[in-house]
Design an enzyme around this catalytic site. Structure first.
Site, PDB file in Angstrom:
ATOM      1  N   SER A   1       0.819  -1.201   0.000  1.00 30.98           N
ATOM      2  CA  SER A   1       0.000   0.000   0.000  1.00 30.98           C
ATOM      3  C   SER A   1       0.855   1.253   0.000  1.00 30.98           C
ATOM      4  CB  SER A   1      -0.951  -0.015   1.198  1.00 30.98           C
ATOM      5  OG  SER A   1      -0.332  -0.571   2.309  1.00 30.98           O
TER       6      SER A   1
ATOM      7  N   HIS B   1      -2.155  -2.720  -6.521  1.00 32.09           N
ATOM      8  CA  HIS B   1      -2.732  -2.403  -5.218  1.00 32.09           C
ATOM      9  C   HIS B   1      -4.264  -2.513  -5.197  1.00 32.09           C
ATOM     10  CE1 HIS B   1      -3.356   0.718  -1.807  1.00 32.09           C
ATOM     11  NE2 HIS B   1      -3.316  -0.511  -1.327  1.00 32.09           N
TER      12      HIS B   1
ATOM     13  N   GLU C   1      -5.159   0.058  -8.037  1.00 39.26           N
ATOM     14  CA  GLU C   1      -4.126   1.039  -8.369  1.00 39.26           C
ATOM     15  C   GLU C   1      -2.965   0.318  -9.041  1.00 39.26           C
ATOM     16  OE1 GLU C   1      -2.875   4.869  -5.609  1.00 39.26           O
ATOM     17  OE2 GLU C   1      -3.266   3.011  -4.612  1.00 39.26           O
TER      18      GLU C   1
ATOM     19  N   ASN D   1      -3.592   6.034  -0.655  1.00 43.79           N
ATOM     20  CA  ASN D   1      -3.125   6.201   0.727  1.00 43.79           C
ATOM     21  C   ASN D   1      -2.468   7.546   0.999  1.00 43.79           C
ATOM     22  OD1 ASN D   1      -4.093   3.904   1.986  1.00 43.79           O
ATOM     23  ND2 ASN D   1      -2.558   2.673   0.927  1.00 43.79           N
TER      24      ASN D   1
HETATM   25  N1  CAA Z   1     -16.924 -10.343  -0.111  1.00 41.00           N
HETATM   26  C1  CAA Z   1     -17.997 -10.279  -0.930  1.00 41.00           C
HETATM   27  N2  CAA Z   1     -18.978  -9.359  -0.776  1.00 41.00           N
HETATM   28  C2  CAA Z   1     -18.892  -8.523   0.255  1.00 41.00           C
HETATM   29  C3  CAA Z   1     -17.800  -8.513   1.146  1.00 41.00           C
HETATM   30  C4  CAA Z   1     -16.785  -9.480   0.922  1.00 41.00           C
HETATM   31  N3  CAA Z   1     -15.685  -9.536   1.708  1.00 41.00           N
HETATM   32  N4  CAA Z   1     -17.978  -7.527   2.065  1.00 41.00           N
HETATM   33  C5  CAA Z   1     -19.137  -6.926   1.756  1.00 41.00           C
HETATM   34  N5  CAA Z   1     -19.687  -7.516   0.661  1.00 41.00           N
HETATM   35  C6  CAA Z   1     -20.880  -7.112  -0.068  1.00 41.00           C
HETATM   36  C7  CAA Z   1     -22.155  -7.403   0.629  1.00 41.00           C
HETATM   37  O1  CAA Z   1     -22.596  -8.700   0.360  1.00 41.00           O
HETATM   38  C8  CAA Z   1     -23.085  -6.337   0.050  1.00 41.00           C
HETATM   39  O2  CAA Z   1     -23.516  -6.742  -1.248  1.00 41.00           O
HETATM   40  P1  CAA Z   1     -24.808  -6.063  -1.988  1.00 41.00           P
HETATM   41  O3  CAA Z   1     -24.437  -4.650  -2.316  1.00 41.00           O
HETATM   42  O4  CAA Z   1     -24.984  -6.899  -3.198  1.00 41.00           O
HETATM   43  O5  CAA Z   1     -25.922  -6.139  -1.015  1.00 41.00           O
HETATM   44  C9  CAA Z   1     -22.167  -5.156  -0.129  1.00 41.00           C
HETATM   45  O6  CAA Z   1     -20.837  -5.679  -0.189  1.00 41.00           O
HETATM   46  C10 CAA Z   1     -22.288  -4.184   1.009  1.00 41.00           C
HETATM   47  O7  CAA Z   1     -22.024  -4.888   2.225  1.00 41.00           O
HETATM   48  P2  CAA Z   1     -22.884  -4.791   3.551  1.00 41.00           P
HETATM   49  O8  CAA Z   1     -24.321  -4.533   3.220  1.00 41.00           O
HETATM   50  O9  CAA Z   1     -22.548  -5.937   4.433  1.00 41.00           O
HETATM   51  O10 CAA Z   1     -22.266  -3.563   4.311  1.00 41.00           O
HETATM   52  P3  CAA Z   1     -22.170  -2.071   3.927  1.00 41.00           P
HETATM   53  O11 CAA Z   1     -23.255  -1.581   3.046  1.00 41.00           O
HETATM   54  O12 CAA Z   1     -21.970  -1.415   5.244  1.00 41.00           O
HETATM   55  O13 CAA Z   1     -20.814  -1.982   3.084  1.00 41.00           O
HETATM   56  C11 CAA Z   1     -18.493  -1.837   2.826  1.00 41.00           C
HETATM   57  C12 CAA Z   1     -19.623  -2.531   3.544  1.00 41.00           C
HETATM   58  C13 CAA Z   1     -18.544  -2.162   1.341  1.00 41.00           C
HETATM   59  C14 CAA Z   1     -17.200  -2.403   3.425  1.00 41.00           C
HETATM   60  C15 CAA Z   1     -18.629  -0.283   3.020  1.00 41.00           C
HETATM   61  O14 CAA Z   1     -18.752   0.016   4.377  1.00 41.00           O
HETATM   62  C16 CAA Z   1     -17.459   0.480   2.466  1.00 41.00           C
HETATM   63  O15 CAA Z   1     -17.365   0.742   1.268  1.00 41.00           O
HETATM   64  N6  CAA Z   1     -16.537   0.898   3.375  1.00 41.00           N
HETATM   65  C17 CAA Z   1     -15.324   1.622   2.982  1.00 41.00           C
HETATM   66  C18 CAA Z   1     -14.299   0.648   2.482  1.00 41.00           C
HETATM   67  C19 CAA Z   1     -13.038   1.328   2.054  1.00 41.00           C
HETATM   68  O16 CAA Z   1     -12.875   2.533   2.089  1.00 41.00           O
HETATM   69  N7  CAA Z   1     -12.085   0.506   1.617  1.00 41.00           N
HETATM   70  C20 CAA Z   1     -10.801   0.974   1.196  1.00 41.00           C
HETATM   71  C21 CAA Z   1      -9.871   0.888   2.342  1.00 41.00           C
HETATM   72  S1  CAA Z   1      -8.296   1.505   1.889  1.00 41.00           S
HETATM   73  C22 CAA Z   1      -7.522   0.198   1.233  1.00 41.00           C
HETATM   74  O17 CAA Z   1      -7.992  -0.905   1.182  1.00 41.00           O
HETATM   75  C23 CAA Z   1      -6.174   0.506   0.739  1.00 41.00           C
HETATM   76  C24 CAA Z   1      -5.084   0.348   1.694  1.00 41.00           C
HETATM   77  O18 CAA Z   1      -3.976   0.148   1.222  1.00 41.00           O
HETATM   78  C25 CAA Z   1      -5.214   0.514   3.140  1.00 41.00           C
END
Ligand code: CAA
Length: 291
Positions: free
Chosen positions: A119, A140, A152, A190
Site C-alpha cells: 500500500s 494495489h 491502483e 493512501n
Molecule cells: N466479499 C464479498 N462481498 C462482500 C464482502 C466481501 N468480503 N464484504 C461486503 N460484501 C458485499 C455485501 O454482500 C453487500 O452486497 P450487496 O451490495 O450486493 O448487497 C455489499 O458488499 C455491502 O455490504 P454490507 O451490506 O454488508 O455492508 P455495507 O453496506 O456497510 O458496506 C463496505 C460494507 C462495502 C465495506 C462499506 O462500508 C465500504 O465501502 N466501506 C469503505 C471501504 C473502504 O474505504 N475501503 C478501502 C480501504 S483503503 C484500502 O484498502 C487501501 C489500503 O492500502 C489501506
C-alpha cells in the site's frame, strides 16, 4: 501476454480477497502462506464471501463451484514457480516482502511478472532487488477486494510497457477499474486517505470529538460509507501506522507525523477488527467505542 496461472503470497485479508476475484474471473490460483491454518481459514472465508454474492444473485452456484475448484493452496513458496503472474500480499514490512521475492526468484520462469500489493512501499526499490525490474509492478487492491472497484497500478522506474499493458488487461478481465499512479510514497489512495485517518485520530487525541462523534460526523456530514476510525479498524491500525511512517519518512514533511495515540493503540496490540479491539471493542454483540 497471456496470464493463466496466478500465484498469491499471503492468505490474510488482502490475499484471500485477491484469490477470490481471480478465481471467479477464470484464473487458476495458487494461494501460498506459511501457515496451513491461515490457508484453511482463507478458503473457508472465500467460500462464505462468494456465498454472499450467490445469495444476492450476483454469482451462480455453478460459477461459485468452478471458482473454488480453481484455487489450490500451498505452504511451499517454490510451488508458485509455475505462475505467469505472482502477487505478493504479505505483511506490510519491507524486509518481509524483500525476503519473499528473494526466496521466490530461483523458482519462477523467465516470463513471470512479479507484483506487490504493497500500500505504500517503493516499487522501484522492491523491483531493484529482483532479477527483473522491468517485469515488476505495484498491484494495489482495496479492501474488501470483492466489493471495491478500484485497482491502483504503479510502475517502478524500470517497469516496461508490456508489463503495464498486461496488467491493464488483467484488471479489465477482473471487471475492475484501474487508476495509474507514479511510484511515490502512498501512491494516490493512501497519500490522501491515510492523512485523513491520522487527522481523525488527532481529533480524538486532542479531545475535539469522541470516537462516535468523529465517525458520525464523517458518515453523515461527508457521506463516507464508514467513519475514519471505523475504517482504520477495518484496515488495521498497524497497517495505518506503517503507511503514515512511509509517508513521513519518504516525504520528509511533519504534516505526515503519525498521531501518538495511533502509536499507542498499536503498542497495546489493539489493531482493530483483526484483534477484536481498536477504536472499537468488537468482542460483544455490537462494537463499543474504546474512548
Ligand atoms: N466479499 C464479498 N462481498 C462482500 C464482502 C466481501 N468480503 N464484504 C461486503 N460484501 C458485499 C455485501 O454482500 C453487500 O452486497 P450487496 O451490495 O450486493 O448487497 C455489499 O458488499 C455491502 O455490504 P454490507 O451490506 O454488508 O455492508 P455495507 O453496506 O456497510 O458496506 C463496505 C460494507 C462495502 C465495506 C462499506 O462500508 C465500504 O465501502 N466501506 C469503505 C471501504 C473502504 O474505504 N475501503 C478501502 C480501504 S483503503 C484500502 O484498502 C487501501 C489500503 O492500502 C489501506
Amino acid at each position: 501476454m497471456d496470464i493463466k496461472t496466478v500465484g498469491i503470497v499471503g492468505a490474510g485479508q488482502m490475499g484471500n480477497g485477491i484469490a477470490h476475484v481471480f478465481a471467479l474471473a477464470g484464473y487458476d490460483v495458487l494461494l501460498n502462506d506459511i501457515s496451513e491454518d491461515a490457508l484453511r481459514k482463507s478458503l473457508d472465508l472465500i467460500d462464505r464471501n462468494i456465498d454472499r454474492q450467490v445469495s444476492r444473485g450476483k454469482v451462480s452456484e455453478e460459477d461459485k463451484n468452478a471458482a473454488l475448484a480453481r484455487i489450490s493452496t500451498t505452504t511451499k513458496l517454490s510451488d508458485l514457480g509455475v505462475s505467469d503472474l505472482v502477487i505478493e500480499a504479505a505483511t506490510e514490512r519491507e524486509t518481509v516482502k524483500q525476503a519473499i521475492f528473494e526466496d521466490l526468484l530461483p523458482h519462477i520462469q523467465p516470463h513471470t511478472i512479479l507484483t506487490s500489493n504493497t500500500s505504500s512501499i517503493s516499487i522501484t526499490r522492491l523491483a531493484s532487488r529482483t532479477d527483473r525490474p522491468e517485469k515488476f509492478m505495484g498491484f494495489h487492491f482495496m479492501n474488501p477486494v470483492p466489493v471495491m472497484q478500484l485497482v491502483e497500478l504503479i510502475r517502478g522506474i524500470a517497469t516496461d510497457d508490456k508489463t503495464y499493458k498486461t496488467l491493464l488487461g488483467v484488471v479489465e478481465k477482473l471487471g475492475k477499474t484501474t487508476a495509474s499512479a507514479e511510484d511515490f510514497p502512498g501512491f494516490i489512495v493512501n497519500r490522501i486517505l491515510m492523512p485523513m485517518i491520522n487527522e481523525a485520530v488527532y481529533t480524538l487525541y486532542e479531545g475535539v470529538g469522541s470516537v462516535k462523534s468523529i465517525d458520525e460526523a464523517m458518515k453523515l456530514g461527508a457521506n463516507h460509507p464508514m467513519g475514519p476510525l471505523e475504517l482504520a479498524d477495518f484496515i488495521g491500525l498497524d497497517t495505518c501506522l506503517a503507511i503514515m511512517n512511509v509517508l513521513h519518512d519518504g516525504l520528509a514533511d511533519t504534516k505526515y507525523r503519525p498521531c501518538p495515540l495511533l502509536t499507542k493503540y498499536v503498542e497495546a496490540g489493539w489493531l482493530g477488527r483483526k484483534t477484536d479491539r481498536g477504536f472499537y471493542d468488537y468482542r460483544g454483540e455490537t462494537p463499543v467505542p474504546t474512548r
